[in-house]
Design an enzyme around this catalytic site. Structure first.
Site, PDB file in Angstrom:
ATOM      1  N   GLY A 182       9.777   2.680  10.684  1.00  0.00           N
ATOM      2  CA  GLY A 182       9.061   3.939  10.452  1.00  0.00           C
ATOM      3  C   GLY A 182       8.414   4.432  11.731  1.00  0.00           C
ATOM      4  N   VAL A 218      15.290   0.842   5.402  1.00  0.00           N
ATOM      5  CA  VAL A 218      14.694  -0.497   5.286  1.00  0.00           C
ATOM      6  C   VAL A 218      14.924  -1.142   3.916  1.00  0.00           C
ATOM      7  CG1 VAL A 218      12.892   0.009   7.002  1.00  0.00           C
ATOM      8  CG2 VAL A 218      12.386   0.285   4.558  1.00  0.00           C
ATOM      9  N   ASN A 258       6.200  -1.197   8.953  1.00  0.00           N
ATOM     10  CA  ASN A 258       5.318  -0.047   8.770  1.00  0.00           C
ATOM     11  C   ASN A 258       5.909   1.036   7.865  1.00  0.00           C
ATOM     12  OD1 ASN A 258       3.267   2.152   9.787  1.00  0.00           O
ATOM     13  ND2 ASN A 258       5.309   2.939  10.276  1.00  0.00           N
ATOM     14  N   TYR A 270       2.861   2.784  -5.738  1.00  0.00           N
ATOM     15  CA  TYR A 270       2.405   2.553  -4.358  1.00  0.00           C
ATOM     16  C   TYR A 270       1.422   1.377  -4.277  1.00  0.00           C
ATOM     17  CZ  TYR A 270       0.549   3.709   0.300  1.00  0.00           C
ATOM     18  OH  TYR A 270       0.147   3.668   1.616  1.00  0.00           O
ATOM     19  N   ALA A 311       1.066  -1.094  -6.396  1.00  0.00           N
ATOM     20  CA  ALA A 311       1.766  -2.353  -6.696  1.00  0.00           C
ATOM     21  C   ALA A 311       2.567  -2.809  -5.482  1.00  0.00           C
ATOM     22  CB  ALA A 311       2.677  -2.173  -7.905  1.00  0.00           C
ATOM     23  N   LYS A 341       1.916  -2.211  -2.322  1.00  0.00           N
ATOM     24  CA  LYS A 341       1.041  -2.666  -1.237  1.00  0.00           C
ATOM     25  C   LYS A 341       0.328  -3.977  -1.605  1.00  0.00           C
ATOM     26  CE  LYS A 341       1.925   0.645   1.723  1.00  0.00           C
ATOM     27  NZ  LYS A 341       2.626   0.333   2.985  1.00  0.00           N
TER      28      LYS A 341
HETATM   29  P1  NAD Z   1       4.583   8.850   7.602  1.00  0.00           P
HETATM   30  O1  NAD Z   1       5.241   9.396   6.369  1.00  0.00           O
HETATM   31  O2  NAD Z   1       4.003   9.791   8.583  1.00  0.00           O
HETATM   32  O3  NAD Z   1       5.643   7.924   8.371  1.00  0.00           O
HETATM   33  C1  NAD Z   1       6.450   6.988   7.700  1.00  0.00           C
HETATM   34  C2  NAD Z   1       7.743   6.784   8.500  1.00  0.00           C
HETATM   35  O4  NAD Z   1       8.576   5.872   7.751  1.00  0.00           O
HETATM   36  C3  NAD Z   1       8.538   8.093   8.664  1.00  0.00           C
HETATM   37  O5  NAD Z   1       8.966   8.247   9.996  1.00  0.00           O
HETATM   38  C4  NAD Z   1       9.715   7.910   7.708  1.00  0.00           C
HETATM   39  O6  NAD Z   1      10.901   8.583   8.116  1.00  0.00           O
HETATM   40  C5  NAD Z   1       9.895   6.395   7.720  1.00  0.00           C
HETATM   41  N1  NAD Z   1      10.607   5.931   6.537  1.00  0.00           N
HETATM   42  C6  NAD Z   1      10.414   6.295   5.254  1.00  0.00           C
HETATM   43  N2  NAD Z   1      11.304   5.687   4.453  1.00  0.00           N
HETATM   44  C7  NAD Z   1      12.086   4.912   5.255  1.00  0.00           C
HETATM   45  C8  NAD Z   1      13.178   4.052   5.012  1.00  0.00           C
HETATM   46  N3  NAD Z   1      13.676   3.871   3.775  1.00  0.00           N
HETATM   47  N4  NAD Z   1      13.736   3.413   6.059  1.00  0.00           N
HETATM   48  C9  NAD Z   1      13.272   3.597   7.317  1.00  0.00           C
HETATM   49  N5  NAD Z   1      12.218   4.401   7.604  1.00  0.00           N
HETATM   50  C10 NAD Z   1      11.648   5.058   6.576  1.00  0.00           C
HETATM   51  O7  NAD Z   1       3.531   7.782   7.076  1.00  0.00           O
HETATM   52  P2  NAD Z   1       2.205   7.161   7.787  1.00  0.00           P
HETATM   53  O8  NAD Z   1       1.029   7.870   7.237  1.00  0.00           O
HETATM   54  O9  NAD Z   1       2.382   7.061   9.259  1.00  0.00           O
HETATM   55  O10 NAD Z   1       2.226   5.705   7.131  1.00  0.00           O
HETATM   56  C11 NAD Z   1       2.742   4.554   7.785  1.00  0.00           C
HETATM   57  C12 NAD Z   1       2.395   3.326   6.941  1.00  0.00           C
HETATM   58  O11 NAD Z   1       0.983   3.244   6.775  1.00  0.00           O
HETATM   59  C13 NAD Z   1       2.986   3.342   5.540  1.00  0.00           C
HETATM   60  O12 NAD Z   1       3.389   2.034   5.168  1.00  0.00           O
HETATM   61  C14 NAD Z   1       1.826   3.804   4.685  1.00  0.00           C
HETATM   62  O13 NAD Z   1       1.959   3.369   3.350  1.00  0.00           O
HETATM   63  C15 NAD Z   1       0.677   3.126   5.403  1.00  0.00           C
HETATM   64  N6  NAD Z   1      -0.644   3.731   5.142  1.00  0.00           N
HETATM   65  C16 NAD Z   1      -0.919   5.019   5.493  1.00  0.00           C
HETATM   66  C17 NAD Z   1      -2.189   5.545   5.230  1.00  0.00           C
HETATM   67  C18 NAD Z   1      -2.556   6.967   5.613  1.00  0.00           C
HETATM   68  O14 NAD Z   1      -3.651   7.403   5.261  1.00  0.00           O
HETATM   69  N7  NAD Z   1      -1.701   7.705   6.313  1.00  0.00           N
HETATM   70  C19 NAD Z   1      -3.146   4.757   4.597  1.00  0.00           C
HETATM   71  C20 NAD Z   1      -2.827   3.457   4.245  1.00  0.00           C
HETATM   72  C21 NAD Z   1      -1.578   2.954   4.532  1.00  0.00           C
END
Ligand code: NAD
Length: 248
Positions: free
Chosen positions: A15, A66, A92, A157, A159, A161
């Site tokens: 990601g 992934v 990620n 989501y 579940a 995490k």
């Molecule tokens: P985002 O949507 O900006 O980026 C996620 C990236 O993952 C994207 O580039 C997307 O193309 C890629 N992706 C999605 N599905 C995919 C797949 N099947 N195979 C390969 N790549 C894939 O999200 P973010 O906000 O940067 O979040 C990143 C991580 O942090 C995630 O795991 C999210 O659950 C976690 N998170 C985010 C927050 C928040 O507030 N933004 C809070 C807690 C946890």
């Protein structure tokens, strides 16, 4: 060079095209790591690649879903062919498909569990063998505060995490004797394009529950990941580092 020294290390980040994944990639590259950057499409990775290269490090963009075991195994084979080893794995990539439990479709459940939880398992399994052979490695999984506390509208989501946290602890126990560490970072409310559009009222409501009275940044998450991936954390495994301003 960043606060942590990753000179000579090879990292894989999923990601990595944008958001937190891009911030993590740049933090590792700043410390000296070469990074295999993985996302659904290689075109999306051009910005991250250019930024890594401007730091003087190598970036290897790889298209991978992934949640697909064959693609994940092929991806890790390519990294090993190109870079010769893997020291750091950051799981990620993540998605949301929110909705109330009673109305949640099977498809929305499967999609979120498939990317967030199965994807983390698939990459962990794929890097375990080469890391066991070299008798070292650091795996960092991105969980979420809601995987610890639950959240209405996010059955799939939360579940996924919560599952990532349990998988992190099991991985640490199974692979610790081979010199492999596995930890998670659980971000709280992180500012992003998604959260920027929320109304002031909704933002104020969230803020009431954050003792530090600020939303986190992608950099805050990347800093936590960098610590856990670094040799400074060499006696830390099976842990969840909350980066949430004190929410819980
Ligand atoms: P985002 O949507 O900006 O980026 C996620 C990236 O993952 C994207 O580039 C997307 O193309 C890629 N992706 C999605 N599905 C995919 C797949 N099947 N195979 C390969 N790549 C894939 O999200 P973010 O906000 O940067 O979040 C990143 C991580 O942090 C995630 O795991 C999210 O659950 C976690 N998170 C985010 C927050 C928040 O507030 N933004 C809070 C807690 C946890």
């Amino acid at each position: 060079m960043g606060a942590f020294d990753f000179t000579g290390k090879v990292a894989v980040v999923t990601g990595a095209a944008r958001g937190i994944g891009q911030a993590i990639t740049l933090k590792l590259a700043e410390g000296g790591a070469d990074v295999a950057i993985c996302d659904l499409k290689t075109e999306w990775l051009e910005e991250t690649k250019a930024k890594v290269e401007s730091l003087g490090r190598k970036a290897l963009p790889l298209a991978v879903d992934v949640s697909n075991g064959d693609q994940v195994n092929a991806c890790i084979d390519t990294v090993l062919k190109e870079f010769g080893k893997i020291d750091i794995m950051v799981n990620n990539a993540g998605i949301t498909k929110d909705g109330l439990l009673i109305r949640m479709s099977d498809a929305d459940w499967d999609a979120v569990l498939g990317v967030n939880l199965k994807g983390t398992f698939l990459f962990t399994r794929a890097v375990a063998r080469p890391m066991m052979k070299q008798r070292s490695g650091a795996i960092v999984n991105i969980a979420s505060v809601v995987g610890i506390m639950g959240n209405p509208g996010q059955a799939n989501y939360t579940a996924s995490k919560g599952g990532v946290i349990a998988l992190t602890k099991t991985t640490a126990k199974e692979l610790g004797s081979r010199g492999i560490r596995c930890n998670a970072v659980a971000p709280g409310f992180i500012s992003s394009k998604m959260t920027d559009v929320l109304s002031q009222e909704v933002r104020d409501k969230y803020m009431e529950n954050i003792p530090l009275r600020a939303f986190g940044t992608q950099q805050d998450v990347a800093n936590g990941v960098a610590f856990l991936a670094s040799d400074e954390a060499s006696y830390v495994t099976g842990q969840v580092l909350s980066v949430n301003g004190g929410m819980i």
